[in-house]
Design a protein around this motif. Structure first.
Motif, PDB file in Angstrom:
ATOM      1  N   VAL A   1      -1.035 -22.297  25.251  1.00 42.16           N
ATOM      2  CA  VAL A   1      -0.581 -21.284  24.295  1.00 42.16           C
ATOM      3  C   VAL A   1       0.312 -20.222  24.941  1.00 42.16           C
ATOM      4  N   PRO A   2      -0.073 -19.599  26.066  1.00 42.76           N
ATOM      5  CA  PRO A   2       0.861 -18.646  26.688  1.00 42.76           C
ATOM      6  C   PRO A   2       2.130 -19.314  27.190  1.00 42.76           C
ATOM      7  N   ILE A   3       2.033 -20.549  27.630  1.00 48.35           N
ATOM      8  CA  ILE A   3       3.227 -21.279  28.062  1.00 48.35           C
ATOM      9  C   ILE A   3       4.214 -21.389  26.907  1.00 48.35           C
ATOM     10  N   LEU A   4       3.734 -21.852  25.751  1.00 45.94           N
ATOM     11  CA  LEU A   4       4.622 -22.060  24.606  1.00 45.94           C
ATOM     12  C   LEU A   4       5.114 -20.740  24.028  1.00 45.94           C
ATOM     13  N   SER A   5       4.301 -19.698  24.105  1.00 43.07           N
ATOM     14  CA  SER A   5       4.740 -18.389  23.604  1.00 43.07           C
ATOM     15  C   SER A   5       5.948 -17.885  24.395  1.00 43.07           C
ATOM     16  N   HIS A   6       5.848 -17.914  25.714  1.00 43.37           N
ATOM     17  CA  HIS A   6       6.959 -17.441  26.552  1.00 43.37           C
ATOM     18  C   HIS A   6       8.190 -18.337  26.376  1.00 43.37           C
ATOM     19  N   ILE A   7       7.976 -19.651  26.293  1.00 39.46           N
ATOM     20  CA  ILE A   7       9.107 -20.566  26.093  1.00 39.46           C
ATOM     21  C   ILE A   7       9.762 -20.300  24.741  1.00 39.46           C
ATOM     22  N   PHE A   8       8.948 -20.052  23.720  1.00 37.36           N
ATOM     23  CA  PHE A   8       9.483 -19.772  22.380  1.00 37.36           C
ATOM     24  C   PHE A   8      10.483 -18.632  22.416  1.00 37.36           C
ATOM     25  N   PHE A   9      10.118 -17.529  23.045  1.00 40.59           N
ATOM     26  CA  PHE A   9      11.024 -16.373  23.066  1.00 40.59           C
ATOM     27  C   PHE A   9      12.279 -16.660  23.885  1.00 40.59           C
ATOM     28  N   ARG A  10      12.165 -17.492  24.902  1.00 41.89           N
ATOM     29  CA  ARG A  10      13.335 -17.800  25.720  1.00 41.89           C
ATOM     30  C   ARG A  10      14.275 -18.779  25.028  1.00 41.89           C
ATOM     31  N   LEU A  11      13.742 -19.717  24.249  1.00 43.42           N
ATOM     32  CA  LEU A  11      14.568 -20.783  23.676  1.00 43.42           C
ATOM     33  C   LEU A  11      14.894 -20.565  22.207  1.00 43.42           C
ATOM     34  N   THR A  12      14.632 -19.383  21.697  1.00 43.60           N
ATOM     35  CA  THR A  12      14.981 -19.038  20.318  1.00 43.60           C
ATOM     36  C   THR A  12      16.150 -18.078  20.343  1.00 43.60           C
ATOM     37  N   ASN A  13      17.269 -18.511  19.775  1.00 41.63           N
ATOM     38  CA  ASN A  13      18.477 -17.694  19.834  1.00 41.63           C
ATOM     39  C   ASN A  13      18.358 -16.432  18.981  1.00 41.63           C
ATOM     40  N   SER A  14      17.919 -16.600  17.741  1.00 40.59           N
ATOM     41  CA  SER A  14      17.770 -15.469  16.837  1.00 40.59           C
ATOM     42  C   SER A  14      16.294 -15.309  16.507  1.00 40.59           C
ATOM     43  N   VAL A  15      15.663 -14.298  17.085  1.00 42.65           N
ATOM     44  CA  VAL A  15      14.222 -14.116  16.935  1.00 42.65           C
ATOM     45  C   VAL A  15      13.942 -13.413  15.608  1.00 42.65           C
ATOM     46  N   LYS A  16      13.264 -14.125  14.699  1.00 33.60           N
ATOM     47  CA  LYS A  16      12.875 -13.558  13.405  1.00 33.60           C
ATOM     48  C   LYS A  16      11.368 -13.352  13.387  1.00 33.60           C
ATOM     49  N   LYS A  17      10.934 -12.225  12.825  1.00 32.98           N
ATOM     50  CA  LYS A  17       9.506 -11.904  12.864  1.00 32.98           C
ATOM     51  C   LYS A  17       8.662 -12.966  12.180  1.00 32.98           C
ATOM     52  N   GLU A  18       9.151 -13.535  11.066  1.00 34.89           N
ATOM     53  CA  GLU A  18       8.343 -14.538  10.374  1.00 34.89           C
ATOM     54  C   GLU A  18       8.142 -15.787  11.231  1.00 34.89           C
TER      55      GLU A  18
ATOM     56  N   CYS B   1      -5.867 -10.255  40.134  1.00 36.42           N
ATOM     57  CA  CYS B   1      -5.462 -11.200  39.080  1.00 36.42           C
ATOM     58  C   CYS B   1      -4.907 -10.452  37.877  1.00 36.42           C
ATOM     59  N   PHE B   2      -5.646  -9.417  37.467  1.00 43.03           N
ATOM     60  CA  PHE B   2      -5.255  -8.659  36.284  1.00 43.03           C
ATOM     61  C   PHE B   2      -3.873  -8.037  36.456  1.00 43.03           C
ATOM     62  N   LEU B   3      -3.657  -7.400  37.589  1.00 36.45           N
ATOM     63  CA  LEU B   3      -2.380  -6.710  37.810  1.00 36.45           C
ATOM     64  C   LEU B   3      -1.226  -7.697  37.968  1.00 36.45           C
ATOM     65  N   ALA B   4      -1.472  -8.838  38.602  1.00 41.29           N
ATOM     66  CA  ALA B   4      -0.425  -9.854  38.726  1.00 41.29           C
ATOM     67  C   ALA B   4      -0.010 -10.350  37.348  1.00 41.29           C
ATOM     68  N   LEU B   5      -0.996 -10.577  36.477  1.00 41.01           N
ATOM     69  CA  LEU B   5      -0.707 -11.026  35.115  1.00 41.01           C
ATOM     70  C   LEU B   5       0.010  -9.941  34.322  1.00 41.01           C
ATOM     71  N   GLN B   6      -0.478  -8.714  34.415  1.00 35.55           N
ATOM     72  CA  GLN B   6       0.134  -7.614  33.674  1.00 35.55           C
ATOM     73  C   GLN B   6       1.588  -7.403  34.098  1.00 35.55           C
ATOM     74  N   ASP B   7       1.856  -7.435  35.380  1.00 31.93           N
ATOM     75  CA  ASP B   7       3.232  -7.271  35.870  1.00 31.93           C
ATOM     76  C   ASP B   7       4.138  -8.368  35.325  1.00 31.93           C
ATOM     77  N   PHE B   8       3.624  -9.599  35.319  1.00 29.88           N
ATOM     78  CA  PHE B   8       4.435 -10.723  34.836  1.00 29.88           C
ATOM     79  C   PHE B   8       4.768 -10.558  33.350  1.00 29.88           C
ATOM     80  N   VAL B   9       3.772 -10.246  32.528  1.00 25.55           N
ATOM     81  CA  VAL B   9       3.992 -10.121  31.084  1.00 25.55           C
ATOM     82  C   VAL B   9       4.990  -9.003  30.786  1.00 25.55           C
ATOM     83  N   ILE B  10       4.869  -7.892  31.492  1.00 30.25           N
ATOM     84  CA  ILE B  10       5.792  -6.768  31.265  1.00 30.25           C
ATOM     85  C   ILE B  10       7.207  -7.148  31.700  1.00 30.25           C
ATOM     86  N   GLU B  11       7.319  -7.827  32.841  1.00 27.81           N
ATOM     87  CA  GLU B  11       8.643  -8.236  33.319  1.00 27.81           C
ATOM     88  C   GLU B  11       9.307  -9.184  32.332  1.00 27.81           C
ATOM     89  N   MET B  12       8.553 -10.169  31.833  1.00 25.53           N
ATOM     90  CA  MET B  12       9.120 -11.105  30.857  1.00 25.53           C
ATOM     91  C   MET B  12       9.467 -10.388  29.557  1.00 25.53           C
TER      92      MET B  12
END
Length: 580
Positions: free
Chosen positions: A436-453, A369-380
């Protein structure tokens, strides 16, 4: 003596001799075993309805060939002419926009629709026409165009304390007023009054409607009282609306033909995406090595068609399916199989993410489980860095850590026999639902200009995130809590309310429904903000996550884990059966 916990998934007979099946049968060596006296629980989940081979052997239709695509382009052009035709009155144009959305084809006309709504938004406010005013109000807010609740003041009595009793004869107007009231934001008393007024009268109309209301309107009222339009996901519900639309006397043949052609083209695209995610799921071997988990890759994909409805979000739907499968797997580890000692070890390994020693302390099934999750997060993270120039890994890791820590809290409650208060439960449960992880990954994909704030606001769990996850949690509890508590789990929201208020299940359900309605007000408020830190597409996905939960767990049943028949019928229509 120990015994392997094995679940042999039935495979359709015509696949029994396939090389892939023989290959799988010979290679499965489950990593999970337990002492029969060790108290391991069972989820009692049914085997998957669709196995890997049946998904891969799907014959995607020829609906994506040039002939069908050309036909769709032609039909789109014809419908665009209808939208901009100066001879069409404003109310008819609003009705057409509403129908295009319910049929799942409004995305083809988004620019035209927004231009129409902006340019004519004052013409439909008519103090003598509750129907057009309510419909226009709902569509404007649906498309994020600000409009004040004050447009309904002209329909109130002289004291402004309620709506005029004479409106009770306007059934179509009442239905639209009811639908419009669900787009209220926090503190909008007029719309709250509208909801109560319209709901009461519509229920009375149903009770004595033998001959007063035609069948189409009657069906619309029943459907709206069960699920208002604002709570409905577009694509998974489009087919059932098409079935009703084609029977109407005022059905537009061109619009219906476009909906039918588009449905079949989109279905072919969905099948290809499902096949790709199925290959990933097979490659992880999680369902084979951990046979206690829910093998639900098709249902995991179904969620994505409601959350990410736009056709161009192919990558994001595949990504979200993988997240759904990983969340489901880890959830089952915590809820069903893992011992408290193992769960502490897994949480520590996640908290120390890059620490190989912590990971090696885990039993083999948890390492997988751990390695499957880690691989996915790194790939994304790699893909986001490559495309957006922002390293997201630390942020997405945080969301998974928060999720796992919330799982551990609930596991401790269970093993200690602790019954949390409703306040205590929901404080943890809006995170433990997995949004929460669902929305985090979607946020980075659907945000054109990623600002730290903006990234920080997202990962400090902005109100839009909390509202989305809270609706998801409460809807899930309505469908799954009774079964989960019966098999052995912590009290969910229904049980917390029943314990605190000393009430029965039905009263608890009413209370949870009212909580969902209140949370939708917060979600609506965030979607209407002109200064929102989030993109329109992200907020749309966040709202759809809550909508999809209400769709899957409708009627108080678990349409995911226990394969509710109504949801599966809709699933088959969306993913497997071309619209004839």
């Amino acid at each position: 003596m120990s015994s392997l916990i094995m679940q042999v998934l039935p495979i359709p007979k015509h696949f029994h001799n396939s090389p892939a099946v023989r290959r799988r049968a010979s290679s499965v060596v489950p990593l999970c075993c337990s002492l029969q006296t060790g108290g391991r629980r069972s989820g009692g989940y049914q085997p998957a309805l669709w196995d890997f081979d049946s998904i891969q052997l799907l014959k995607t239709t020829n609906c994506e060939d040039e002939r069908h695509l050309t036909k769709r382009v032609d039909l789109i052009g014809q419908v665009k002419k209808m939208l901009v035709d100066v001879g069409v009155n404003d109310v008819a144009r609003l009705e057409l926009i509403d129908e295009l959305h319910r049929l799942g084809i409004s995305w083809h006309f988004e620019d035209e629709i927004i231009e129409i709504l902006y340019s004519s938004h004052r013409s439909w406010v008519d103090p003598t026409d509750l129907y057009s005013t309510s419909l226009g109000f709902r569509l404007l807010r649906q498309y994020g165009i600000p409009v004040s609740q004050e447009v309904f003041d002209c329909f109130k009595n002289d004291k402004g304390t309620n709506f005029k009793p004479s409106l009770g004869n306007d059934i179509k107007g009442l239905l639209q007023l009811y639908e419009a009231s669900f787009l209220q934001t926090q503190g909008e008393e007029t719309l709250e009054l509208a909801k109560e007024f319209a709901t009461n009268l519509l229920h009375k109309k149903l009770e004595g409607s033998d001959h007063e209301i035609d069948n189409n309107l009657l069906s619309s009222i029943r459907g709206a009282l069960e699920f208002p339009a604002h709570w409905r996901v577009q694509m998974p519900n489009a087919r059932s609306y098409m079935n009703a639309y084609k029977k109407r006397a005022d059905m537009n043949p061109t619009v219906f033909e476009l909906a039918k052609v588009d449905m079949n083209i989109v279905q072919a695209q969905f099948q290809q995406e499902l096949q790709e995610t199925s290959r990933w799921w097979e490659h992880t071997r999680l369902a084979q090595q951990l046979p206690f988990v829910r093998d639900r890759i098709v249902e995991c994909y179904l969620w994505t068609t409601g959350v990410l409805q736009r056709r161009e979000h192919r990558y994001e739907r595949i990504m979200l399916t993988k997240i759904n499968a990983l969340v489901t797997t880890i959830d089952d580890v915590f809820d069903i199989y893992g011992t408290l000692e193992e769960l502490h070890l897994f949480t520590t390994a996640i908290q120390r993410w890059g620490d190989n020693d912590s990971m090696m302390q885990l039993p083999p099934y948890m390492q997988l489980c751990f390695l499957a999750l880690q691989d996915f997060v790194i790939e994304m993270g790699y893909d986001i860095l490559k495309e957006k120039g922002f390293n997201s890994i630390a942020y997405t890791q945080k969301t998974w850590v928060d999720l796992i820590e919330s799982y551990l809290i609930e596991a401790k409650w269970y093993y200690n026999g602790y019954k949390p208060s409703m306040e205590e439960y929901i404080k943890n449960a809006w995170i433990s639902i997995g949004g929460v992880p669902i929305l985090s990954h979607i946020f980075f994909r659907l945000t054109n200009s990623v600002k730290k704030e903006d990234v920080d606001r997202m990962h400090q769990y902005h109100d839009a995130v909390r509202a989305s996850c809270t609706i998801l949690r409460l809807a899930d509890d309505m469908g799954t809590s009774l079964v989960e508590v019966e098999r052995g789990d912590v009290p969910k929201s229904l049980q917390c309310i029943m314990n605190e208020k000393k009430c029965g299940v039905e009263d608890a359900r009413k209370h949870v429904r009212s909580m969902i309605e209140e949370t939708w007000k917060l979600m609506n408020t965030e979607m209407m903000r002109v200064d929102s830190p989030f993109s329109k597409h992200f907020l749309e996905a966040a709202a759809n996550l809550g909508r999809m939960a209400q769709f899957v767990y409708q009627d108080g049943s678990d349409g995911f884990g226990m394969q509710h028949s109504k949801v599966n019928n809709l699933l088959r229509g969306l993913l497997f059966e071309p619209y004839a």
